[in-house]
Design a protein around this motif. Structure first.
Motif, PDB file in Angstrom:
ATOM      1  N   ILE A  64      -1.878  -9.199 -17.410  1.00  0.00           N
ATOM      2  CA  ILE A  64      -3.093  -9.836 -17.924  1.00  0.00           C
ATOM      3  C   ILE A  64      -3.140  -9.771 -19.443  1.00  0.00           C
ATOM      4  O   ILE A  64      -3.441 -10.749 -20.114  1.00  0.00           O
ATOM      5  CB  ILE A  64      -4.357  -9.166 -17.337  1.00  0.00           C
ATOM      6  CG1 ILE A  64      -4.399  -9.364 -15.835  1.00  0.00           C
ATOM      7  CG2 ILE A  64      -5.622  -9.724 -17.969  1.00  0.00           C
ATOM      8  CD1 ILE A  64      -5.482  -8.558 -15.161  1.00  0.00           C
ATOM      9  N   ARG A  65      -2.850  -8.605 -20.000  1.00  0.00           N
ATOM     10  CA  ARG A  65      -2.928  -8.423 -21.457  1.00  0.00           C
ATOM     11  C   ARG A  65      -1.989  -9.390 -22.182  1.00  0.00           C
ATOM     12  O   ARG A  65      -2.368 -10.012 -23.163  1.00  0.00           O
ATOM     13  CB  ARG A  65      -2.590  -6.982 -21.824  1.00  0.00           C
ATOM     14  CG  ARG A  65      -2.773  -6.668 -23.288  1.00  0.00           C
ATOM     15  CD  ARG A  65      -2.398  -5.227 -23.576  1.00  0.00           C
ATOM     16  NE  ARG A  65      -3.073  -4.330 -22.669  1.00  0.00           N
ATOM     17  CZ  ARG A  65      -4.082  -3.538 -23.008  1.00  0.00           C
ATOM     18  NH1 ARG A  65      -4.498  -3.522 -24.240  1.00  0.00           N
ATOM     19  NH2 ARG A  65      -4.644  -2.742 -22.137  1.00  0.00           N
ATOM     20  N   LYS A  66      -0.771  -9.532 -21.676  1.00  0.00           N
ATOM     21  CA  LYS A  66       0.186 -10.445 -22.300  1.00  0.00           C
ATOM     22  C   LYS A  66      -0.320 -11.890 -22.236  1.00  0.00           C
ATOM     23  O   LYS A  66      -0.234 -12.630 -23.205  1.00  0.00           O
ATOM     24  CB  LYS A  66       1.537 -10.311 -21.605  1.00  0.00           C
ATOM     25  CG  LYS A  66       2.640 -11.116 -22.240  1.00  0.00           C
ATOM     26  CD  LYS A  66       3.970 -10.854 -21.563  1.00  0.00           C
ATOM     27  CE  LYS A  66       5.064 -11.675 -22.196  1.00  0.00           C
ATOM     28  NZ  LYS A  66       6.360 -11.492 -21.528  1.00  0.00           N
ATOM     29  N   PHE A  67      -0.866 -12.277 -21.075  1.00  0.00           N
ATOM     30  CA  PHE A  67      -1.392 -13.637 -20.929  1.00  0.00           C
ATOM     31  C   PHE A  67      -2.556 -13.874 -21.881  1.00  0.00           C
ATOM     32  O   PHE A  67      -2.617 -14.880 -22.575  1.00  0.00           O
ATOM     33  CB  PHE A  67      -1.845 -13.881 -19.484  1.00  0.00           C
ATOM     34  CG  PHE A  67      -2.378 -15.266 -19.260  1.00  0.00           C
ATOM     35  CD1 PHE A  67      -1.527 -16.300 -18.907  1.00  0.00           C
ATOM     36  CD2 PHE A  67      -3.723 -15.551 -19.418  1.00  0.00           C
ATOM     37  CE1 PHE A  67      -2.006 -17.584 -18.708  1.00  0.00           C
ATOM     38  CE2 PHE A  67      -4.221 -16.833 -19.215  1.00  0.00           C
ATOM     39  CZ  PHE A  67      -3.356 -17.846 -18.866  1.00  0.00           C
ATOM     40  N   ASN A  68      -3.510 -12.940 -21.932  1.00  0.00           N
ATOM     41  CA  ASN A  68      -4.689 -13.106 -22.784  1.00  0.00           C
ATOM     42  C   ASN A  68      -4.326 -13.147 -24.262  1.00  0.00           C
ATOM     43  O   ASN A  68      -4.958 -13.858 -25.036  1.00  0.00           O
ATOM     44  CB  ASN A  68      -5.705 -11.998 -22.522  1.00  0.00           C
ATOM     45  CG  ASN A  68      -6.418 -12.178 -21.198  1.00  0.00           C
ATOM     46  OD1 ASN A  68      -6.446 -13.262 -20.633  1.00  0.00           O
ATOM     47  ND2 ASN A  68      -6.989 -11.106 -20.700  1.00  0.00           N
ATOM     48  N   ASN A  69      -3.322 -12.403 -24.661  1.00  0.00           N
ATOM     49  CA  ASN A  69      -2.907 -12.400 -26.066  1.00  0.00           C
ATOM     50  C   ASN A  69      -2.129 -13.654 -26.446  1.00  0.00           C
ATOM     51  O   ASN A  69      -1.974 -13.951 -27.624  1.00  0.00           O
ATOM     52  CB  ASN A  69      -2.081 -11.151 -26.381  1.00  0.00           C
ATOM     53  CG  ASN A  69      -2.939  -9.914 -26.428  1.00  0.00           C
ATOM     54  OD1 ASN A  69      -4.141  -9.981 -26.667  1.00  0.00           O
ATOM     55  ND2 ASN A  69      -2.344  -8.761 -26.160  1.00  0.00           N
ATOM     56  N   ALA A  70      -1.643 -14.409 -25.459  1.00  0.00           N
ATOM     57  CA  ALA A  70      -0.901 -15.637 -25.742  1.00  0.00           C
ATOM     58  C   ALA A  70      -1.833 -16.746 -26.230  1.00  0.00           C
ATOM     59  O   ALA A  70      -1.404 -17.651 -26.926  1.00  0.00           O
ATOM     60  CB  ALA A  70      -0.146 -16.099 -24.498  1.00  0.00           C
ATOM     61  N   GLU A  71      -3.128 -16.679 -25.872  1.00  0.00           N
ATOM     62  CA  GLU A  71      -4.121 -17.673 -26.272  1.00  0.00           C
ATOM     63  C   GLU A  71      -3.625 -19.101 -26.043  1.00  0.00           C
ATOM     64  O   GLU A  71      -3.552 -19.915 -26.944  1.00  0.00           O
ATOM     65  CB  GLU A  71      -4.545 -17.467 -27.728  1.00  0.00           C
ATOM     66  CG  GLU A  71      -5.263 -16.149 -27.936  1.00  0.00           C
ATOM     67  CD  GLU A  71      -5.870 -16.011 -29.314  1.00  0.00           C
ATOM     68  OE1 GLU A  71      -5.825 -16.970 -30.098  1.00  0.00           O
ATOM     69  OE2 GLU A  71      -6.396 -14.935 -29.595  1.00  0.00           O
ATOM     70  N   ILE A  72      -3.323 -19.391 -24.796  1.00  0.00           N
ATOM     71  CA  ILE A  72      -2.835 -20.714 -24.413  1.00  0.00           C
ATOM     72  C   ILE A  72      -4.009 -21.689 -24.387  1.00  0.00           C
ATOM     73  O   ILE A  72      -4.967 -21.481 -23.655  1.00  0.00           O
ATOM     74  CB  ILE A  72      -2.148 -20.640 -23.037  1.00  0.00           C
ATOM     75  CG1 ILE A  72      -0.980 -19.648 -23.111  1.00  0.00           C
ATOM     76  CG2 ILE A  72      -1.685 -22.013 -22.581  1.00  0.00           C
ATOM     77  CD1 ILE A  72      -0.473 -19.193 -21.767  1.00  0.00           C
TER      78      ILE A  72
END
Length: 141
Positions: free
Chosen positions: A5-13
Motif C-alpha cells: 500500500i505504501r509504495k502504491f500511495n507514494n507513486a501518486e498515480i
C-alpha cells in the motif's frame, strides 16, 4: 505476493476522475476526520461525494490547510488540481442480531486532491459598478 500500500500511495498515480467516476455530487465535508497527525485542525480533511458511475459514496482526501467555499448540498462538483487514488486498510465491526458479530478487514480507497469546487464556480465576478468604471477608462485611452 503482498500488495504494498505504501509504495502504491507514494507513486501518486493520476486518475481521470470524469472518466472513472462520472458526475460527482457533493454530500458534505466529513467533520469526523478533522485530525492531522493526531492533532485537531479547523479545516475539513475530507469531502464526501456520490459517483453516478460507481453508484457509491467516495471520500476525497483534501490537501492540508485548504480554504473551503460553501457548496450547496447535492451540487455537482469537480476536483481542483490532479487527483490520485489513496488506498488504506479498512476495519469495521458489523452487528447482526444479539450474538452475530463479524469483523471486516479489507482495503478501501479514497481520492486525494487539492480541493473540490462547485461545477461552474470560477473566478469571482466583479461587481457591475467596477466593470462600468473599467469600460469608461478603456474608452478614454
Amino acid at each position: 505476493m503482498a500488495f504494498n500500500i505504501r509504495k502504491f500511495n507514494n507513486a501518486e498515480i493520476p486518475v481521470n476522475v470524469k472518466e472513472k467516476f462520472g458526475t460527482l455530487t457533493f454530500l458534505g465535508f466529513d467533520e469526523n476526520w478533522k485530525m492531522v497527525d493526531g492533532e485537531p485542525v479547523e479545516y475539513p480533511t475530507h469531502a464526501e461525494v456520490f459517483s453516478d458511475k460507481m453508484q457509491e459514496t467516495i471520500a476525497i482526501k483534501l490537501e492540508e490547510g485548504i480554504s473551503v467555499d460553501e457548496i450547496p448540498f447535492m451540487s455537482e462538483v469537480e476536483i481542483v488540481g490532479q487527483a490520485t487514488i489513496w488506498i488504506y486498510d479498512y476495519e469495521d465491526t458489523v452487528y447482526r442480531g444479539n450474538n452475530n458479530v463479524s469483523e471486516i478487514k479489507a482495503l478501501a480507497f479514497s481520492l486525494r486532491a487539492e480541493n473540490v469546487k462547485r461545477v461552474g464556480a470560477g473566478a469571482t465576478p466583479q461587481p457591475k459598478q467596477e466593470q462600468k468604471q473599467e469600460q469608461k477608462q478603456e474608452h478614454k485611452g
